[in-house]
Design an enzyme around this catalytic site. Structure first.
Site, PDB file in Angstrom:
ATOM      1  N   CYS A  97       0.828  -1.169  -0.128  1.00  0.00           N
ATOM      2  CA  CYS A  97       0.277   0.031   0.269  1.00  0.00           C
ATOM      3  C   CYS A  97       0.723   1.299  -0.204  1.00  0.00           C
ATOM      4  O   CYS A  97       0.319   2.425   0.221  1.00  0.00           O
ATOM      5  CB  CYS A  97      -0.788   0.193   0.654  1.00  0.00           C
ATOM      6  SG  CYS A  97      -2.188  -1.561   1.652  1.00  0.00           S
ATOM      7  N   HIS A 391      -9.070   3.274  -1.405  1.00  0.00           N
ATOM      8  CA  HIS A 391      -8.137   2.389  -1.787  1.00  0.00           C
ATOM      9  C   HIS A 391      -7.295   2.326  -2.623  1.00  0.00           C
ATOM     10  O   HIS A 391      -7.139   0.264  -3.149  1.00  0.00           O
ATOM     11  CB  HIS A 391      -7.779   2.056   0.130  1.00  0.00           C
ATOM     12  CG  HIS A 391      -6.341   1.374   0.278  1.00  0.00           C
ATOM     13  ND1 HIS A 391      -4.937   2.091  -0.545  1.00  0.00           N
ATOM     14  CD2 HIS A 391      -6.113   0.532   0.710  1.00  0.00           C
ATOM     15  CE1 HIS A 391      -4.143   1.630  -0.190  1.00  0.00           C
ATOM     16  NE2 HIS A 391      -4.767   0.476   0.357  1.00  0.00           N
ATOM     17  N   CYS A 421       0.371   2.587   6.445  1.00  0.00           N
ATOM     18  CA  CYS A 421       0.618   0.574   6.586  1.00  0.00           C
ATOM     19  C   CYS A 421       0.669  -0.033   5.590  1.00  0.00           C
ATOM     20  O   CYS A 421       0.195   0.794   4.462  1.00  0.00           O
ATOM     21  CB  CYS A 421      -0.499   0.472   7.744  1.00  0.00           C
ATOM     22  SG  CYS A 421      -1.610   0.329   7.072  1.00  0.00           S
TER      23      CYS A 421
END
Ligand code: COA
Length: 435
Positions: A97, A391, A421
């Site tokens: 990510c 996302h 994270c």
């Protein structure tokens, strides 16, 4: 831990432009597009808007997290499928990510070293286009079929296959070390840190209301391109389609937990959704930006990556990386005008905020005598975060950088801390600054 030392004078990375596509729930208007398609649409528009001649670019650093079936080097595709000259070199990066954060710091490092003057750094993701894999036995049989010399050999290979060998395997969303999905890991964090369902839903509500408010006030207009969706170009995606300005605590409280159906607290409402989209930045040597008379959106002041054992609290990387980024910047949490924290799950945000403020976490996990401190809620994700906006894994970092720098500009403020994270127990933190 990674090192991004203070760059030589004049070679600080200036972020001169940033743009994203609307972020759409997977399976909606972008469902026929690949990450490469989305990335190319975005990079073309970003280069057009940045106002620099295409010859000004010397590198593209781009990533995607879910691998593409056909294009294995998305970085180079961003050159070959756009108006950039084919002489622009490119590479692909991946850090789950934090992929487009990795693209940005790779560009900044190359700029500091003098290898690059101006780069596009970003990422794209199409969860709608996630690859489906053949079973190992089917793949082996297909390879053997290609080598078979007679119809008899081919028949015996086909006869060796059993029905279950023909069942496709979906991509693994599990953490290979622990066998747990991100959602299950976040559920464990909620339990270990005593994060209540109510607190998670409240954070999710805030994310939606702030994002909806930002859209309504036109604050995303300069950051989000409109996409006439190929191949027919009839449908135009001009806004994120996940943000819900009308959601309520009662509606969120009514949703069922998805990762631990009996005792869990994580729902579709307080988790980031599976999303398609792309985002990128134009990153340039400070000296060059000054020479061209450009006013950058801001600068990368410091960066830090950190990692922890995935069996521990998988998504707590930000609590390890942020103190290092701040230390490298020579600044404190209290100096930050904004804090942008990627919202993988509300439970993960709340767990990290708790760790930021915890003297025992500082002492036991970081070996520091002082905790980082409390984040002022009025400075946190002020225009919403990944729960409401979505996302698309590889695009989120660049989305956050653009969003933070525009907001610093609107507020005439100076510093933003940004954290992400990532899978594998990784964490990333940046300090951004504006002059
Ligand atoms: C959580 C998850 C499984 C939910 O997927 P989903 O079931 O397709 O989610 P949906 O959008 O269909 O939402 C489910 C329901 O909740 C409702 N809902 C979702 N968000 C809501 C909100 N903010 N307010 C009110 N209702 C909401 C939807 O309307 C839907 O209701 P319905 O069933 O009556 O239509 C999926 O988003 C996921 O896997 N997320 C995690 C992604 C991840 O691991 N990220 C990694 C981060 S590092």
């Amino acid at each position: 831990m990674g090192t991004t030392e203070a760059p030589p004078r004049g070679r600080r990375a200036a972020i001169v432009a940033g743009l994203r596509t609307p972020f759409l729930k997977s399976g909606t208007a972008f469902q026929a597009l690949s990450a490469v398609d989305l990335g190319a649409l975005l990079v073309n528009e970003l280069v057009a808007r940045a106002g620099l001649p295409p010859q000004a670019y010397d590198a593209v650093i781009f990533g995607q997290v879910v691998p593409s079936k056909l294009a294995t080097l998305i970085g180079r595709e961003m050159v070959l499928r756009t108006q950039l000259p084919r002489s622009v070199e490119a590479h692909t990066v991946a850090r789950a990510c934090a992929t487009s954060i990795q693209a940005l710091t790779a560009a900044a490092d190359a700029i500091a070293a003098g290898r690059v003057t101006c780069a596009v750094a970003g990422g794209a993701e199409s969860i709608s286009d996630a690859p489906v894999f053949a079973s190992r036995r089917l793949a082996q049989a297909l390879a053997a079929l290609q080598k078979a010399r007679s119809a008899g050999q081919r028949l015996s290979i086909l006869a060796s296959l059993r029905p279950r060998d023909l069942v496709p395997e979906p991509p693994a969303l599990k953490e290979p070390t622990t066998g747990l999905t991100m959602g299950q890991s976040a559920e464990r964090m909620a339990q270990q840190n005593g994060i209540s369902r109510d607190a998670q839903d409240e954070l999710a509500l805030g994310s939606h209301l702030k994002a909806a408010g930002a859209w309504q006030a036109g604050r995303f207009d300069a950051e989000v391109m409109h996409v006439a969706v190929p191949p027919r170009f009839e449908q135009v995606a001009d806004r994120d389609n996940i943000v819900r300005g009308d959601t309520t605590l009662a509606a969120l409280a009514g949703l069922h937990p998805v990762f631990d159906r009996r005792y869990g607290t994580i729902t579709a409402g307080n988790a980031s959704p599976l999303t398609d989209g792309a985002a990128a930045l134009v990153v340039m040597a400070e000296q060059k930006a000054r020479a061209l008379g450009l006013t950058p959106l801001g600068y990368l002041r410091s960066a830090a990556y950190a990692a922890l054992d995935p069996h521990d609290q998988l998504l707590q990387g930000p609590a390890y990386a942020a103190p290092v980024a701040l230390e490298r910047a020579g600044l404190r949490l209290a100096d930050m005008d904004l804090v942008e924290m990627h919202e993988a799950f509300a439970a993960q945000v709340l767990s990290n905020l708790q760790a930021f403020a915890s003297p025992s976490f500082a002492e036991e996990k970081l070996g520091r005598s002082e905790p980082l401190g409390e984040v002022d809620p009025a400075r946190l994700n002020v225009n919403g975060g990944s729960i409401a906006l979505g996302h698309p894994f590889a695009a989120t970092g660049a989305r956050m950088v653009t969003q933070a720098l525009h907001e610093l500009g609107r507020r005439r403020k100076q510093y933003a801390l940004l954290t992400v994270c990532a899978a594998g127990g990784l964490g990333a933190a940046l300090v951004l600054e504006r002059e």
